[in-house]
Design an enzyme around this catalytic site. Sequence first.
Site, PDB file in Angstrom:
ATOM      1  N   TYR A 113       0.767  -1.127  -0.156  1.00 20.79           N
ATOM      2  CA  TYR A 113       0.131  -0.001  -0.100  1.00 20.79           C
ATOM      3  C   TYR A 113       0.797   1.227   0.059  1.00 20.79           C
ATOM      4  CZ  TYR A 113      -4.527  -2.190   0.782  1.00 20.79           C
ATOM      5  OH  TYR A 113      -5.574  -2.956   0.741  1.00 20.79           O
ATOM      6  N   LYS A 173       3.759 -15.463   3.274  1.00 27.82           N
ATOM      7  CA  LYS A 173       3.958 -16.160   2.229  1.00 27.82           C
ATOM      8  C   LYS A 173       5.458 -16.290   1.911  1.00 27.82           C
ATOM      9  CE  LYS A 173       2.475 -18.118  -1.785  1.00 27.82           C
ATOM     10  NZ  LYS A 173       1.898 -19.288  -1.824  1.00 27.82           N
ATOM     11  N   ASP A 224      -2.517 -18.575   1.516  1.00 26.95           N
ATOM     12  CA  ASP A 224      -3.243 -19.395   0.659  1.00 26.95           C
ATOM     13  C   ASP A 224      -3.692 -20.411   1.338  1.00 26.95           C
ATOM     14  OD1 ASP A 224      -0.694 -20.485   0.937  1.00 26.95           O
ATOM     15  OD2 ASP A 224      -0.602 -21.246  -1.209  1.00 26.95           O
ATOM     16  N   ASP A 252      -5.951  -7.116   4.510  1.00 27.27           N
ATOM     17  CA  ASP A 252      -7.131  -6.573   3.575  1.00 27.27           C
ATOM     18  C   ASP A 252      -8.098  -7.788   3.061  1.00 27.27           C
ATOM     19  OD1 ASP A 252      -8.762  -4.482   2.393  1.00 27.27           O
ATOM     20  OD2 ASP A 252      -7.852  -5.095   0.300  1.00 27.27           O
ATOM     21  N   ASP A 290     -11.949  -9.252   4.619  1.00 27.52           N
ATOM     22  CA  ASP A 290     -13.200  -9.313   3.982  1.00 27.52           C
ATOM     23  C   ASP A 290     -13.787 -10.981   4.058  1.00 27.52           C
ATOM     24  OD1 ASP A 290     -13.371  -6.829   3.457  1.00 27.52           O
ATOM     25  OD2 ASP A 290     -14.013  -7.181   1.212  1.00 27.52           O
TER      26      ASP A 290
HETATM   27  C1  IPM Z   1     -10.210  -1.641   3.743  1.00 27.64           C
HETATM   28  C2  IPM Z   1     -10.532  -0.925   2.528  1.00 27.64           C
HETATM   29  C3  IPM Z   1      -9.211  -0.030   2.091  1.00 27.64           C
HETATM   30  C4  IPM Z   1      -8.159  -0.931   1.973  1.00 27.64           C
HETATM   31  C5  IPM Z   1      -9.650   0.592   0.728  1.00 27.64           C
HETATM   32  C6  IPM Z   1     -10.839   1.408   0.882  1.00 27.64           C
HETATM   33  C7  IPM Z   1      -8.493   1.460   0.437  1.00 27.64           C
HETATM   34  O1  IPM Z   1     -10.630  -2.017   1.636  1.00 27.64           O
HETATM   35  O2  IPM Z   1     -10.303  -0.890   4.901  1.00 27.64           O
HETATM   36  O3  IPM Z   1     -10.296  -2.758   3.886  1.00 27.64           O
HETATM   37  O4  IPM Z   1      -7.693  -1.359   1.208  1.00 27.64           O
HETATM   38  O5  IPM Z   1      -7.377  -0.611   3.194  1.00 27.64           O
HETATM   39 MG    MG Z   2     -10.856  -4.055   2.649  1.00 30.05          MG
END
Ligand code: IPM
Ligand code: MG
Length: 360
Positions: free
Chosen positions: A146, A195, A227, A251, A255
Amino acid sequence: MDMKIAVIRGDGIGPEIVNEAIKVLDRVCSVYSHKIDYTDVLMGGASIDVHGTSLTDEAIETCKASDAVLMGSIGGDPNTSPWYKIEPSKRPEAGLLKIRKSLNLFANLRPAVLFPQLADACPLKREMADKGFDMLIMRELTGGLYFGERKTVTENGIVTAIDTLKYSETEIRRIAIKAFEVARARKNKVTSVDKANVLDSSRLWRKTVNEVAEDYPDVTLEHMLVDNCAMQLVKDPTQFDVILTENMFGDILSDEASMVTGSIGMLASASMNDSKFGLYEPSHGSAPDIAGLNIANPLATILSAAMMLRFSFGLGNEADAIERAINKVLDEGFRTGDIFVEGLKKVSCSQMGDLVTERI
Ligand code: IPM
Ligand code: MG
């Protein structure tokens, strides 16, 4: 207690969900005799509309002058929103990255908990959902891909893009310490995800985490390749307590972890530096497709506000009261659309906020 909170309502469903969190916080203040002074701060598309950029220096200063930041969500639909026609460094997401870096918020705590009341919304096998699970992803937030150097160049007539994945021992050590500290207050287990079979940055990650682990003999450490971790999360999430990982892996895995809890609409997060200061936001995005419809789930933001009371202000009882109220509302069968199943009571975003508020 007097609290100074900067509020970033942001874009999409951000303003709606933040309203509900503030409703709940105001109730906590009146019941427990606290006072909160809120200052609105523009970020994301809302800031682009006014200032032409997603985060101004003044906005950062306002956040720095506060005790904590409460945030909704930022960003729009990249295919249709004019916010994505301007240069990348001024777009909504760039503002979020800039605030994380400017405030040195290197530790991102994302708890993924399966509320027993939501077992029906969990996409895993019933036996797994019935076991319940409670894990926390400790994501490094100010390094890695990032923030490494990036550029797009033309090499021998071919357009080529480069992103750099860089980590120093110092960056790894400080986030590892956070993970072990948090594990001590939980189930004493850290799964460090990397990894290391391919990446140098991951090999340094593993070595440094092993060194930090020596100071925490009471905490079990295991290493897992990313993975495999992605697979284990859907196979058996009950095996995890604290997952420690770098920015990009965190990240993606957060999710995934959120989805096994049934809905990303339930996931809170805290982004902390080395002090008590933190930025609190739901783990989900701005959901532009449902913005303004009053149907979003405000619970992740309300849970983030509870994390704020607990971590930045040491108000554990007040945070417990919010969490208890949410559990009560779920027990009583109230659900926003994302977690709704036939036979229960569907409510709007603002009704959900009211229901939680009334139970504090
Ligand atoms: C998160 C989001 C952010 C990230 C985006 C919006 C830049 O997906 O906070 O997980 O990738 O960190
Ligand atoms: Mg995210």
